[in-house]
Design an enzyme around this catalytic site. Structure first.
Site, PDB file in Angstrom:
ATOM      1  N   HIS A 152     -28.232  11.263 -49.448  1.00  0.00           N
ATOM      2  CA  HIS A 152     -29.481  11.719 -50.057  1.00  0.00           C
ATOM      3  C   HIS A 152     -29.264  13.048 -50.777  1.00  0.00           C
ATOM      4  O   HIS A 152     -29.364  14.125 -50.185  1.00  0.00           O
ATOM      5  CB  HIS A 152     -30.555  11.863 -48.965  1.00  0.00           C
ATOM      6  CG  HIS A 152     -31.933  12.107 -49.492  1.00  0.00           C
ATOM      7  ND1 HIS A 152     -33.028  11.345 -49.135  1.00  0.00           N
ATOM      8  CD2 HIS A 152     -32.417  13.036 -50.354  1.00  0.00           C
ATOM      9  CE1 HIS A 152     -34.100  11.791 -49.739  1.00  0.00           C
ATOM     10  NE2 HIS A 152     -33.762  12.832 -50.486  1.00  0.00           N
ATOM     11  N   HIS A 208     -30.054  14.547 -54.940  1.00  0.00           N
ATOM     12  CA  HIS A 208     -30.559  14.238 -56.290  1.00  0.00           C
ATOM     13  C   HIS A 208     -29.643  14.860 -57.341  1.00  0.00           C
ATOM     14  O   HIS A 208     -29.309  16.055 -57.248  1.00  0.00           O
ATOM     15  CB  HIS A 208     -31.969  14.784 -56.456  1.00  0.00           C
ATOM     16  CG  HIS A 208     -32.951  14.159 -55.509  1.00  0.00           C
ATOM     17  ND1 HIS A 208     -33.813  13.167 -55.880  1.00  0.00           N
ATOM     18  CD2 HIS A 208     -33.174  14.379 -54.190  1.00  0.00           C
ATOM     19  CE1 HIS A 208     -34.553  12.804 -54.830  1.00  0.00           C
ATOM     20  NE2 HIS A 208     -34.184  13.526 -53.792  1.00  0.00           N
ATOM     21  N   GLU A 245     -42.266  12.722 -45.726  1.00  0.00           N
ATOM     22  CA  GLU A 245     -41.808  14.086 -46.029  1.00  0.00           C
ATOM     23  C   GLU A 245     -43.047  14.954 -46.209  1.00  0.00           C
ATOM     24  O   GLU A 245     -43.314  15.830 -45.395  1.00  0.00           O
ATOM     25  CB  GLU A 245     -40.945  14.093 -47.308  1.00  0.00           C
ATOM     26  CG  GLU A 245     -40.479  15.487 -47.724  1.00  0.00           C
ATOM     27  CD  GLU A 245     -39.883  15.548 -49.140  1.00  0.00           C
ATOM     28  OE1 GLU A 245     -40.151  14.649 -49.953  1.00  0.00           O
ATOM     29  OE2 GLU A 245     -39.175  16.537 -49.428  1.00  0.00           O
ATOM     30  N   ASP A 304     -30.276  17.038 -50.057  1.00  0.00           N
ATOM     31  CA  ASP A 304     -31.446  16.810 -50.926  1.00  0.00           C
ATOM     32  C   ASP A 304     -31.274  17.455 -52.311  1.00  0.00           C
ATOM     33  O   ASP A 304     -30.887  16.774 -53.252  1.00  0.00           O
ATOM     34  CB  ASP A 304     -32.722  17.281 -50.228  1.00  0.00           C
ATOM     35  CG  ASP A 304     -33.973  16.586 -50.727  1.00  0.00           C
ATOM     36  OD1 ASP A 304     -33.859  15.597 -51.484  1.00  0.00           O
ATOM     37  OD2 ASP A 304     -35.088  17.013 -50.340  1.00  0.00           O
ATOM     38  N   ASP A 305     -31.588  18.738 -52.431  1.00  0.00           N
ATOM     39  CA  ASP A 305     -31.463  19.473 -53.706  1.00  0.00           C
ATOM     40  C   ASP A 305     -30.848  20.823 -53.357  1.00  0.00           C
ATOM     41  O   ASP A 305     -31.550  21.851 -53.355  1.00  0.00           O
ATOM     42  CB  ASP A 305     -32.848  19.660 -54.343  1.00  0.00           C
ATOM     43  CG  ASP A 305     -33.571  18.333 -54.538  1.00  0.00           C
ATOM     44  OD1 ASP A 305     -33.245  17.612 -55.483  1.00  0.00           O
ATOM     45  OD2 ASP A 305     -34.443  18.013 -53.694  1.00  0.00           O
TER      46      ASP A 305
END
Ligand code: ADE
Ligand code: ZN
Length: 319
Positions: free
Chosen positions: A8, A10, A191, A269-270
């Site tokens: 996961h 991005h 989330e 994630d980011d």
């Protein structure tokens, strides 16, 4: 170093401030106003302003090569932390808006993946992601584009964006198409919204994984159901704390989910937005080496890679 696996992350959310500056300069662009704070980090305050900052970072991308350099740069950095396999969420919306063809975009990403594998041995794969707040029609168009032009590195279909918009069932046609064509499926849920969003996702969509899903910890029956189904959560503790879902890592439900028998993985994630990295997530999880290796193995098994790739990765992780 424990071999690490990430499910996961991005693509555009992996762009470091330094890379954003480099890409803007290379493309002769001014940096987007308000993107950086005085400390040189990305500026945002809450979930929606984070999504807006994410969109602003995307404006430094102009050419297929830019996208290839982003995935290469991420894979190179995370390989140095011990990552051996990464699935990147890549949205065809961005290149489409720039007039870049899907084929040229995929080719550039694949070139970046190949370069990283040649230089660092890391294996990268692509999950095509649709953007929830753009609606079900766009999502279906993304899924159709994916199945019409397959590529061996494109292994799955997912959805991010504003969880408060639409319902999971609205996206069932896009997911059904992806699933029927053999793509693994995952969706962001639990989330920003609570357990009901995870229930709605597992009931309406053919998903084997949930992006985040941490709010499932508020519902014992849901945790039992996820454990029964073997649904795997792509947990991103640093992201959750940064976005204010939990005040700190100690209050984060990672350990409660594990104790309830829910299969979890660790992800970033980011990462530059949330001041984290995959290595940092493994380091700060509060788990010993055996538990971290178990998480890496869970991630391989839940990945959308082919069986031969999975076997090779599991061998590398060991027991
Ligand atoms: N897009 C990028 N990061 C995201 C997140 N954490 N949740 C939803 N959509 C996203
Ligand atoms: Zn995400």
């Amino acid at each position: 170093m424990i071999p690490k696996v990430e499910l996961h992350c991005h693509l555009e959310g992996s762009i470091s401030p330094a890379l954003a500056r480099e890409l803007a300069a290379r493309n002769g662009l001014d940096l987007p106003r308000g993107l950086f704070g005085p400390d040189g980090h990305y500026v945002w305050q809450d979930f929606l302003s984070f999504l807006a900052a994410y969109d602003r970072v995307c404006t430094v991308l102009r050419t297929p090569r830019d996208f290839g350099d982003v995935i290469y740069s991420y894979l190179a950095g995370v390989a140095a932390e011990g990552a051996i396999y990464v699935e990147m969420f890549c949205s065809p919306e961005r290149p489409a808006a720039l007039g870049i063809s899907y084929a040229a975009w995929v080719e550039a990403l694949a070139e970046g993946i190949d370069r990283a594998q040649r230089e660092f041995g890391i294996v990268g794969r692509i999950i095509i992601i649709c953007i929830r707040h753009l609606g079900p029609e766009r999502a279906l168009a993304m899924a159709e584009g994916m199945v019409i032009e397959p590529h061996p590195y494109i292994v799955g279909f997912g959805m991010g964006g504003d969880e408060a918009k639409f319902t999971p069932a609205d996206f069932a046609p896009a997911y059904r198409l992806a699933h029927d064509q053999g793509y693994g499926c995952t969706v962001h849920a639990g989330e920003v919204l609570g357990p009901e969003s995870v229930w709605a996702s597992i009931e309406a969509l053919p998903v084997t994984r949930i992006g985040h899903g941490v709010r499932s910890a508020d519902d014992a029956a849901l945790m039992a159901e996820l454990a029964r189904r073997g649904t795997v959560l792509e947990v991103c503790p640093g992201s959750n704390v940064a976005l204010g879902l939990y005040p700190d890592r100690v209050s984060h439900p990672l350990h409660r989910l594990i104790a309830a028998g829910v299969a979890v993985t660790l992800n970033s994630d980011d990462p530059p937005f949330f001041h984290t990295t995959l290595g940092n997530e493994y380091d700060k999880a509060g788990l010993g080496d055996a538990a971290l290796r178990h998480i890496a193995r869970t991630a391989v098994e839940a990945s959308f890679a082919d069986e031969a790739t999975k076997r090779a990765l599991l061998k590398e992780i060991g027991s």
